[in-house]
Design an enzyme around this catalytic site. Structure first.
Site, PDB file in Angstrom:
ATOM      1  N   ASP A 196       0.849  -1.203  -0.240  1.00 55.71           N
ATOM      2  CA  ASP A 196      -0.100   0.148  -0.038  1.00 55.71           C
ATOM      3  C   ASP A 196       0.845   1.284   0.036  1.00 55.71           C
ATOM      4  O   ASP A 196       1.890   1.292   0.678  1.00 55.71           O
ATOM      5  CB  ASP A 196      -0.938  -0.058   1.283  1.00 55.71           C
ATOM      6  CG  ASP A 196      -2.110   1.067   1.239  1.00 55.71           C
ATOM      7  OD1 ASP A 196      -2.364   1.423   0.000  1.00 55.71           O
ATOM      8  OD2 ASP A 196      -2.503   1.105   2.411  1.00 55.71           O
ATOM      9  N   GLY A 197       0.303   2.203  -0.693  1.00 54.16           N
ATOM     10  CA  GLY A 197       1.044   3.549  -0.497  1.00 54.16           C
ATOM     11  C   GLY A 197       1.430   4.138  -1.874  1.00 54.16           C
ATOM     12  O   GLY A 197       2.274   5.004  -1.900  1.00 54.16           O
ATOM     13  N   ARG A 247      -0.546   8.898 -10.135  1.00 52.71           N
ATOM     14  CA  ARG A 247      -0.727   7.659  -9.207  1.00 52.71           C
ATOM     15  C   ARG A 247       0.094   6.561  -9.927  1.00 52.71           C
ATOM     16  O   ARG A 247       0.887   5.688  -9.280  1.00 52.71           O
ATOM     17  CB  ARG A 247      -2.135   7.171  -8.876  1.00 52.71           C
ATOM     18  CG  ARG A 247      -2.855   8.373  -8.021  1.00 52.71           C
ATOM     19  CD  ARG A 247      -4.198   7.966  -8.027  1.00 52.71           C
ATOM     20  NE  ARG A 247      -4.388   6.608  -7.431  1.00 52.71           N
ATOM     21  CZ  ARG A 247      -4.091   6.408  -5.988  1.00 52.71           C
ATOM     22  NH1 ARG A 247      -4.069   7.374  -5.228  1.00 52.71           N
ATOM     23  NH2 ARG A 247      -4.254   5.154  -5.339  1.00 52.71           N
ATOM     24  N   HIS A 285       2.646   3.198  -9.016  1.00 60.11           N
ATOM     25  CA  HIS A 285       2.525   1.753  -9.189  1.00 60.11           C
ATOM     26  C   HIS A 285       3.772   1.173  -9.678  1.00 60.11           C
ATOM     27  O   HIS A 285       4.252   0.113  -9.706  1.00 60.11           O
ATOM     28  CB  HIS A 285       1.329   1.570  -9.936  1.00 60.11           C
ATOM     29  CG  HIS A 285       0.047   1.860  -9.286  1.00 60.11           C
ATOM     30  ND1 HIS A 285      -0.210   1.489  -7.894  1.00 60.11           N
ATOM     31  CD2 HIS A 285      -1.126   2.607  -9.557  1.00 60.11           C
ATOM     32  CE1 HIS A 285      -1.382   2.111  -7.538  1.00 60.11           C
ATOM     33  NE2 HIS A 285      -1.571   2.631  -8.373  1.00 60.11           N
ATOM     34  N   SER A 340      -7.208  -5.530  -5.698  1.00 61.84           N
ATOM     35  CA  SER A 340      -8.171  -6.351  -5.205  1.00 61.84           C
ATOM     36  C   SER A 340      -9.517  -6.473  -5.994  1.00 61.84           C
ATOM     37  O   SER A 340      -9.866  -5.505  -7.060  1.00 61.84           O
ATOM     38  CB  SER A 340      -8.436  -5.785  -3.895  1.00 61.84           C
ATOM     39  OG  SER A 340      -9.102  -4.282  -3.983  1.00 61.84           O
ATOM     40  N   ASN A 378     -10.798  -3.015  -6.084  1.00 62.86           N
ATOM     41  CA  ASN A 378      -9.902  -1.885  -6.778  1.00 62.86           C
ATOM     42  C   ASN A 378     -10.651  -1.455  -8.377  1.00 62.86           C
ATOM     43  O   ASN A 378     -10.216  -0.340  -8.789  1.00 62.86           O
ATOM     44  CB  ASN A 378      -8.548  -2.135  -7.181  1.00 62.86           C
ATOM     45  CG  ASN A 378      -7.520  -2.121  -5.859  1.00 62.86           C
ATOM     46  OD1 ASN A 378      -6.632  -2.982  -5.686  1.00 62.86           O
ATOM     47  ND2 ASN A 378      -7.980  -1.484  -4.923  1.00 62.86           N
ATOM     48  N   ARG A 415     -11.598   2.116  -8.840  1.00 63.49           N
ATOM     49  CA  ARG A 415     -10.865   3.320  -9.165  1.00 63.49           C
ATOM     50  C   ARG A 415     -11.078   3.954 -10.602  1.00 63.49           C
ATOM     51  O   ARG A 415     -11.947   3.175 -11.135  1.00 63.49           O
ATOM     52  CB  ARG A 415      -9.286   2.918  -9.093  1.00 63.49           C
ATOM     53  CG  ARG A 415      -9.095   2.458  -7.703  1.00 63.49           C
ATOM     54  CD  ARG A 415      -7.684   2.262  -7.493  1.00 63.49           C
ATOM     55  NE  ARG A 415      -7.264   1.883  -5.899  1.00 63.49           N
ATOM     56  CZ  ARG A 415      -6.183   2.149  -5.371  1.00 63.49           C
ATOM     57  NH1 ARG A 415      -5.140   2.490  -6.000  1.00 63.49           N
ATOM     58  NH2 ARG A 415      -6.406   1.538  -4.245  1.00 63.49           N
ATOM     59  N   ARG A 445       1.864  -5.055   6.053  1.00 66.47           N
ATOM     60  CA  ARG A 445       1.068  -4.071   5.193  1.00 66.47           C
ATOM     61  C   ARG A 445       2.144  -2.729   5.377  1.00 66.47           C
ATOM     62  O   ARG A 445       2.408  -2.135   6.503  1.00 66.47           O
ATOM     63  CB  ARG A 445      -0.222  -3.709   5.761  1.00 66.47           C
ATOM     64  CG  ARG A 445      -1.020  -2.420   4.870  1.00 66.47           C
ATOM     65  CD  ARG A 445      -2.405  -2.480   5.501  1.00 66.47           C
ATOM     66  NE  ARG A 445      -3.229  -1.702   4.373  1.00 66.47           N
ATOM     67  CZ  ARG A 445      -4.273  -1.621   3.677  1.00 66.47           C
ATOM     68  NH1 ARG A 445      -5.007  -2.684   4.158  1.00 66.47           N
ATOM     69  NH2 ARG A 445      -4.726  -0.999   2.811  1.00 66.47           N
ATOM     70  N   GLU A 468       0.974 -13.764  12.159  1.00 69.87           N
ATOM     71  CA  GLU A 468       1.264 -12.719  12.563  1.00 69.87           C
ATOM     72  C   GLU A 468       1.325 -11.471  11.701  1.00 69.87           C
ATOM     73  O   GLU A 468       1.376 -11.585  10.441  1.00 69.87           O
ATOM     74  CB  GLU A 468       2.867 -12.642  13.005  1.00 69.87           C
ATOM     75  CG  GLU A 468       3.276 -13.916  13.813  1.00 69.87           C
ATOM     76  CD  GLU A 468       2.814 -13.792  15.314  1.00 69.87           C
ATOM     77  OE1 GLU A 468       2.623 -12.437  15.911  1.00 69.87           O
ATOM     78  OE2 GLU A 468       1.949 -14.470  15.751  1.00 69.87           O
TER      79      GLU A 468
END
Ligand code: FPP
Length: 241
Positions: free
Chosen positions: A19-20, A32, A36, A64, A67, A70, A187, A206
């Site tokens: 992410d980000g 954007r 990517h 996802s 997504n 978008r 993440r 975890e």
């Protein structure tokens, strides 16, 4: 099938919510998609790190089922990026011993991309150094729903006895049926949520949430997260010995 001994320091399977990218690009005054593309380059570095650290399975969340909401241009740009990535990286992935798999519902993807995904899976299927799984049009709920749908069809067709259905049966219908459960889910970008990623498989994983935006997530930082995982005491619901 996650590691069941708390004294094993290196995870078998690491899954990452990358992410980000958008914020990374916007912070540089760029579109954007620029983020990517930078994010895709990071995948390569982290695959190499897995190889060096003896991490057998890496699963990354590239697109996802949500997504699609978008903008049309971002979605189209990402699909182009996936096609370019497969074409550009196929040989290096093969040479480096990476076995690539895709999870998610590929039927909604364009035929050209589906073909490239099938070809890359076939090309790298005998590799064993690192298993890279790329989630495209993937959603955990969608995966469980598709699995249940197929399972129900098999019961109706008499191929499966409904009275024998258990957790292992459902697992065997999931896209991830050949993978162990993730030991560690990372993440990036400071968000602390799962976003429909590997819902069934991460029951005992975890989690590690880091503030770094994905295109800045370096090999060094990845190694630190893995070292931190090694210090954790996983009990899988049991009482410590
Ligand atoms: C989330 O960041 C990222 C995505 C939806 C796309 C992830 C894709 C890549 C890293 C590149 C492709 C990878 C491969 C393996 C070919 P975001 O756009 O939601 O970031 P933001 O929260 O800052 O907007």
């Amino acid at each position: 099938m996650a590691k069941d001994s708390p004294d094993q320091d290196t995870p078998d399977h690491v899954a990452i919510i990358m992410d980000g990218n958008g914020r990374w690009a916007q912070g540089r005054g760029r579109p954007r998609l620029f983020g990517h593309h930078a994010g895709a380059r990071r995948v390569k570095e982290i695959v190499r790190a897995c190889k060096d650290l003896d991490i057998e399975y890496l699963t990354v969340y590239a697109f996802s089922t949500e997504n699609w909401k978008r903008t049309q241009s971002e979605v189209a740009g990402l699909m182009t990026l996936f096609r370019q990535y497969i074409k550009r990286e196929a040989k290096a992935l093969l040479d480096e011993g990476v076995c690539v798999r895709f999870i998610g519902d590929r039927l909604r993807l364009d035929k050209k991309l589906q073909g490239l995904m099938d070809e890359l899976e076939e090309l790298t299927k005998d590799n064993t150094v690192v298993n890279l799984t790329i989630a495209i049009n993937y959603g955990g709920r969608d995966e469980v729903a598709r699995a249940t749908h197929q399972l129900a069809l098999d019961v109706a067709a008499g191929k499966l006895d409904a009275t024998t259905v258990n957790e292992d049966t459902l697992s065997s219908y999931l896209d991830t049926h050949v993978l162990p459960d993730p030991d560690l889910v990372i993440r990036t970008s400071g968000e602390a949520r799962i976003s429909n990623f590997l819902l069934w498989q991460s029951a005992y994983s975890e989690y590690e949430f880091v503030d770094t935006l994905w295109p800045d997530f370096s090999r060094d930082e990845f190694c630190k997260v893995i070292a931190k995982y090694g210090a954790r005491n996983r009990r899988f619901g049991a009482v410590p010995a």
